[in-house]
Structures are given as C-alpha cells and as structure tokens.
Design an enzyme around this catalytic site. Structure first.
Site, PDB file in Angstrom:
ATOM      1  N   LYS A 136       0.834  -1.216   0.000  1.00  0.00           N
ATOM      2  CA  LYS A 136       0.000   0.000   0.000  1.00  0.00           C
ATOM      3  C   LYS A 136       0.864   1.259   0.000  1.00  0.00           C
ATOM      4  O   LYS A 136       0.503   2.252  -0.632  1.00  0.00           O
ATOM      5  CB  LYS A 136      -0.950   0.001   1.206  1.00  0.00           C
ATOM      6  N   LYS A 185      -4.615 -10.352  -5.981  1.00  0.00           N
ATOM      7  CA  LYS A 185      -5.773 -10.580  -5.125  1.00  0.00           C
ATOM      8  C   LYS A 185      -6.918  -9.645  -5.545  1.00  0.00           C
ATOM      9  O   LYS A 185      -6.672  -8.478  -5.825  1.00  0.00           O
ATOM     10  CB  LYS A 185      -5.381 -10.270  -3.677  1.00  0.00           C
ATOM     11  N   LYS A 216     -10.990  -4.292  -3.230  1.00  0.00           N
ATOM     12  CA  LYS A 216     -11.949  -3.193  -3.394  1.00  0.00           C
ATOM     13  C   LYS A 216     -11.308  -1.987  -4.041  1.00  0.00           C
ATOM     14  O   LYS A 216     -11.931  -1.252  -4.778  1.00  0.00           O
ATOM     15  CB  LYS A 216     -12.432  -2.720  -2.006  1.00  0.00           C
TER      16      LYS A 216
HETATM   17  P1  ATP Z   1      -8.934  -2.847   0.137  1.00  0.00           P
HETATM   18  O1  ATP Z   1      -8.646  -3.081  -1.307  1.00  0.00           O
HETATM   19  O2  ATP Z   1      -9.692  -1.555   0.385  1.00  0.00           O
HETATM   20  O3  ATP Z   1      -7.730  -3.037   1.041  1.00  0.00           O
HETATM   21  P2  ATP Z   1     -10.065  -5.489   0.396  1.00  0.00           P
HETATM   22  O4  ATP Z   1     -10.848  -5.835  -0.809  1.00  0.00           O
HETATM   23  O5  ATP Z   1      -8.703  -6.111   0.553  1.00  0.00           O
HETATM   24  O6  ATP Z   1     -10.008  -3.920   0.559  1.00  0.00           O
HETATM   25  P3  ATP Z   1     -10.787  -5.668   3.204  1.00  0.00           P
HETATM   26  O7  ATP Z   1     -11.807  -4.754   3.761  1.00  0.00           O
HETATM   27  O8  ATP Z   1      -9.363  -5.330   3.420  1.00  0.00           O
HETATM   28  O9  ATP Z   1     -10.993  -5.843   1.630  1.00  0.00           O
HETATM   29  O10 ATP Z   1     -11.069  -7.151   3.673  1.00  0.00           O
HETATM   30  C1  ATP Z   1     -12.231  -7.602   4.322  1.00  0.00           C
HETATM   31  C2  ATP Z   1     -12.198  -9.109   4.449  1.00  0.00           C
HETATM   32  O11 ATP Z   1     -12.269  -9.722   3.160  1.00  0.00           O
HETATM   33  C3  ATP Z   1     -10.914  -9.647   5.098  1.00  0.00           C
HETATM   34  O12 ATP Z   1     -11.234 -10.749   5.917  1.00  0.00           O
HETATM   35  C4  ATP Z   1     -10.098 -10.098   3.923  1.00  0.00           C
HETATM   36  O13 ATP Z   1      -9.181 -11.120   4.253  1.00  0.00           O
HETATM   37  C5  ATP Z   1     -11.169 -10.605   2.992  1.00  0.00           C
HETATM   38  N1  ATP Z   1     -10.745 -10.514   1.592  1.00  0.00           N
HETATM   39  C6  ATP Z   1     -10.407  -9.377   0.938  1.00  0.00           C
HETATM   40  N2  ATP Z   1     -10.069  -9.659  -0.334  1.00  0.00           N
HETATM   41  C7  ATP Z   1     -10.203 -11.011  -0.469  1.00  0.00           C
HETATM   42  C8  ATP Z   1     -10.000 -11.900  -1.562  1.00  0.00           C
HETATM   43  N3  ATP Z   1      -9.593 -11.462  -2.726  1.00  0.00           N
HETATM   44  N4  ATP Z   1     -10.228 -13.224  -1.350  1.00  0.00           N
HETATM   45  C9  ATP Z   1     -10.646 -13.687  -0.153  1.00  0.00           C
HETATM   46  N5  ATP Z   1     -10.856 -12.881   0.910  1.00  0.00           N
HETATM   47  C10 ATP Z   1     -10.643 -11.561   0.757  1.00  0.00           C
END
Ligand code: ATP
Ligand code: LTN
Length: 324
Positions: free
Chosen positions: A112, A193, A196
């Site tokens: 990040k 991965k 969001k």
């Molecule tokens: P950002 O991109 O804003 O960091 P993010 O998509 O990684 O967001 P988070 O809010 O950080 O989402 O994660 C919320 C939950 O979803 C956490 O438990 C995280 O491990 C899970 N998660 C996020 N992305 C994935 C993915 N690609 N596959 C499985 N689990 C995920």
C-alpha cells in the site's frame, strides 16, 4: 462463556465476491457457535484518503451488506469501529509495546505504501489498530481471508509481548480461514488478489452487480489460450473461476467441469454466482428500504459491546500503571 469471534471489513469501496467468500459467508456460517462481533473498520479505511461524503454512505452500505449476507443482528453485534473510542485508545497502548521493525516487515504495508505519494503513519500503524480491535474483545477466533494471516501472526506477537511485559491479560486469537475461497484473485489478472481498491471495471464482481454485469465480467475474465477445462491442470484464470464457482455452489466439482469448453464453463460459473448473490441483493433492498433500520442496528451493537471494550482498556491501563 462462549468464545468470542471478531472480524472486520473496511468501508473503502464496493464489497466484492472475494470479501463475501473469504469473510462474510464464513461469518454467517459460524456466528451461532460463538459470541460474534462484526465491525465496519472505518478507522482502518482512513489510513488512505477517503472522500468524507462517500465514506459516511459506505459505512451504512457495508452494514446493510453484512445483514444481507446473513449476519443476524440479534445473534451477532454489528458495530462501527469509530463509535467505540476504546479501539483507538488500546491501539495507542499496544503501539508502545510494538517494535517498529515488526511493522516495516508487513507485506500489505509495503504494497500500500508503494502506491502513496506520502505514506501516512496510520498505514504503518494499521496492524496495531487491527490487533487492538481483536484484543479489546478477547476474541479467540478471527475469521478472515488469507491476506490477513500475516497481520494475525503479528497480533499474537503483540499480545504475547504485552503479556510478558505487564502480566497475562490478553488471550491468543486464532486465525480461521474458509476451506474454499480464502484468496480470490482479480478477474482481469489472476496473479493479483481481488481488492476493493483496485482500479478497472473488469477486476471484481461487486456483491450488488446485476446479473448482466456479472455475466459480462466473467465472460471477459482473463484465462489462457486452451479451448477447454482440464480438471487436472487448470491455469490460474480458470482455477480462480472454478474456486469462485465451487464456493458459490456445491454441485460445481472438478468432475462436473472437466472437458467443458471455456465459453460454457464461464456461463456455468456466472449462473452459480448470480444464484448465490440473488437472495443477498434481495435482502439488501429490504434492509435499506427503512433508512432508520441500519443506524438502529449499529447503535444496538455499540451499546452491547461498549462495556466489554471499556473493561479491557481499563485493565490494560491499570497493568501499565496509567491513571484509571
Ligand atoms: P482494500 O482493497 O480496500 O484493502 P479489500 O478488498 O482487501 O479492501 P478488506 O476490507 O481489506 O478488503 O477485507 C475484508 C475481508 O475480506 C478480510 O477478511 C479479507 O481477508 C477478505 N478478503 C479481501 N479480499 C479477499 C479476496 N480477494 N479473497 C478472499 N478474501 C478476501
Ligand atoms: N485489516 C482487515 C480488516 C480488519 C480486521 C480487524 C479483520 C480490521 N480489524 C480485526 C479481522 C480482525 C482487512 O481485511 N483488511
């Protein structure tokens, strides 16, 4: 007393199928076994800039999606992190026992930080705040996607360090990963991965995407140049779609997709995703039809957890010799 569960999602964008399969689906499945607290971690979201008006709407939307995805607000407490001041308070106490070298090693921080022009201190402290979220409620189980495993190892290290300096206070939280779907990859790039905050409309399937959009995104997902699925050796793009399908519908198995032409396979996966999301989307509309409902749930959740949080902070301050 039942073991406590704690987990959180940042209100930092559109929730996607990775968040659902990696986290929310698992939460809904285990909530009856534990005393669960599910949190909208808005203080984590602001470690990178968020438009204030968008953020405040996203907090409510995320809470509504928790409920729509099957979190029962009677059984589990749904809270907003910034509504319980003890999260930030305990985070400071834990910051003071955390070596900065431990934080510099976090892969999410490095990834990040690379994308920011100026790296805010909050981004470095992010996993300490996450540790505070968990330890505040003495959570024994933390259901997350695989990307959070390193943060949870750190949480245990910080808890252990606090206990060894100031006496046993915190219990060690265990990581709980889903059997399928712990790491869903981007549709446009199966090496990244699904996230969001990633740009590009073809990257993620949002939980509120309509069926046509889902079909289109899956049809365009990056695969390889083979014509049909080989169940014994799937390329990363096909393997990712298979995982998504399998996590959405039990009848999608290796045998059932073996030999399918990619076009048909993608249609089958899209059908499974659409069917899995349809009741969630329906419930989302119900939940949001009364604008007073979600705020009431969030107030109820906060009122339930406040005494637990305040008690832990008090104990931590006392252990450190601070003024209570
Ligand atoms: P950002 O991109 O804003 O960091 P993010 O998509 O990684 O967001 P988070 O809010 O950080 O989402 O994660 C919320 C939950 O979803 C956490 O438990 C995280 O491990 C899970 N998660 C996020 N992305 C994935 C993915 N690609 N596959 C499985 N689990 C995920
Ligand atoms: N960092 C997590 C969100 C999060 C969390 C937590 C998860 C914040 N606090 C406590 C589990 C327990 C993420 O998914 N990015």
């Amino acid at each position: 007393m039942k073991t406590r569960v704690f987990s959180g999602v940042q209100p930092s964008g559109q929730l996607h199928i990775g968040n659902y399969l990696g986290a929310l689906k698992n939460w809904a499945e285990i909530q009856s076994l534990y005393q669960s607290i599910f949190c909208i971690v808005d203080l984590h979201a602001v470690t990178v800039y968020q438009d204030p008006a968008v953020l405040s709407a996203k907090i409510r939307e995320t809470a509504a999606l928790f409920i729509a995805a099957g979190i029962d607000p009677e059984q589990s407490s749904i809270i907003v992190q910034s509504s319980v001041p003890a999260h930030a308070e305990l985070a400071w106490l834990l910051t003071c026992v955390t070596p900065v070298g431990w934080l510099n090693r976090m892969t999410q921080f490095k990834a990040k930080a690379e994308k920011q022009e100026t790296v805010g201190d909050g981004l470095l402290q992010y996993p300490v705040l996450m540790t505070a979220d968990i330890l505040l409620y003495q959570a024994g189980v933390v259901p997350v996607g695989e990307d959070q495993s390193q943060h949870l190892e750190l949480a245990r290290d910080i808890a252990q360090r606090f206990n060894s300096i100031y006496g046993d206070l915190f219990i060690m939280p265990a990581t709980h990963l889903p059997a399928v779907g712990a790491r869903i990859m981007g549709l446009d790039d199966p090496a990244q991965k699904m996230s969001k905050s990633a740009p590009g409309s073809g990257h993620a399937i949002a939980l509120l995407d309509d069926p046509k959009t889902i079909q289109k995104k899956i049809a365009r997902a990056t695969t390889d140049s083979l014509p049909a699925v080989n169940a014994e050796s799937m390329g990363p793009g096909i393997a990712n779609l298979f995982t998504i399908g399998q996590a959405c519908e039990d009848s999608i198995t290796r045998e059932s997709v073996d030999g399918m032409r990619y076009g048909d396979f993608k249609k089958r996966i899209a059908e499974a995703v659409i069917a899995r999301l349809e009741p969630i989307q329906r419930r989302y509309l119900e939940v949001t039809s009364d604008p007073a409902y979600v705020p009431a749930i969030l107030t109820q959740g906060r009122d339930r957890v406040l005494p637990i949080a305040e008690d832990t902070v008090c104990k931590a301050k006392r252990a450190m010799g601070l003024y209570v």
